[in-house]
Scaffold this active site. Structure first.
Site, PDB file in Angstrom:
ATOM      1  N   HIS A 133       0.686  -1.096  -0.241  1.00 44.52           N
ATOM      2  CA  HIS A 133      -0.118   0.014   0.039  1.00 44.52           C
ATOM      3  C   HIS A 133       0.454   1.365  -0.526  1.00 44.52           C
ATOM      4  O   HIS A 133       0.880   2.622  -0.802  1.00 44.52           O
ATOM      5  CB  HIS A 133      -0.939   0.074   1.588  1.00 44.52           C
ATOM      6  CG  HIS A 133      -1.840   0.754   1.577  1.00 44.52           C
ATOM      7  ND1 HIS A 133      -3.588   1.474   1.071  1.00 44.52           N
ATOM      8  CD2 HIS A 133      -1.587   1.922   1.992  1.00 44.52           C
ATOM      9  CE1 HIS A 133      -3.736   2.584   1.140  1.00 44.52           C
ATOM     10  NE2 HIS A 133      -2.756   3.724   1.806  1.00 44.52           N
ATOM     11  N   GLU A 134       1.990   1.283   0.514  1.00 47.38           N
ATOM     12  CA  GLU A 134       2.792   2.624   0.639  1.00 47.38           C
ATOM     13  C   GLU A 134       3.150   2.913  -0.169  1.00 47.38           C
ATOM     14  O   GLU A 134       3.751   4.140  -1.061  1.00 47.38           O
ATOM     15  CB  GLU A 134       3.952   2.559   1.749  1.00 47.38           C
ATOM     16  CG  GLU A 134       2.484   2.330   3.581  1.00 47.38           C
ATOM     17  CD  GLU A 134       1.356   3.593   3.944  1.00 47.38           C
ATOM     18  OE1 GLU A 134       1.948   4.483   2.903  1.00 47.38           O
ATOM     19  OE2 GLU A 134       1.300   3.443   4.724  1.00 47.38           O
TER      20      GLU A 134
END
Length: 164
Positions: A133-134
């Site tokens: 996600h990051e």
């Protein structure tokens, strides 16, 4: 250490490709500390420098599965598992909005620490989901882009209503 103002969706910096960190001096450590404080205040379990308007490849996670707070500079995924996992995701830049996203269950990554030392690490389950996600955010891919158009449109409308 300080709580920095968060950039909110659909700010253009959330779609920007973040540049690699090349200066491993004290300013980087200060930014990492500020990101941690900002993430905890949000609240969240992961944050990138882009979430506060700084388009560099810096991630801070705080998960018990990885021993608490960890800082990843210039992280990149080297490989990912064929096995997939569904998990509810959201963003500190879009508070209150969540939806289920499907991602590889495990990843192997390479990153640097705040001193510039290179490391490789394997993550599985929730930490792997968080890191993907990051890293997406560092690549200018806001998590909504991982949803179907129908889910993305529905969630965006709901979030805009919540904001007033």
């Amino acid at each position: 250490m300080a709580v920095l103002p968060l950039i909110t969706y659909p700010h253009p910096v959330l779609k920007a490709l973040c540049t690699p960190v090349t200066d491993f001096g004290p300013d980087l450590a200060t930014l990492a500390d500020d990101l941690y404080d900002t993430m905890k205040a949000a609240p969240g379990v992961g944050i990138t420098a882009a979430h506060v308007g700084v388009a560099v490849r810096l991630v801070v996670l705080d998960l018990p599965e990885i021993g608490g707070r960890r800082t990843y500079v210039n992280p990149q995924i080297l490989s990912s598992s064929d096995e997939l996992m569904n998990h509810t995701e959201g963003s500190v830049s879009m508070p209150g909005a969540t939806e289920t996203v499907t991602r590889p269950r495990a990843v192997k990554l390479r990153y640097q620490d705040l001193d510039g030392t290179a490391h490789e690490e394997e993550l599985d389950g929730f930490p792997a989901i968080c890191m993907q996600h990051e890293i997406d955010q560092l690549d200018g891919i806001f998590w909504l882009q991982r949803l179907s158009k129908l889910k993305r449109d529905r969630l965006t409308k709901k979030w805009e209503k919540m904001r007033g």
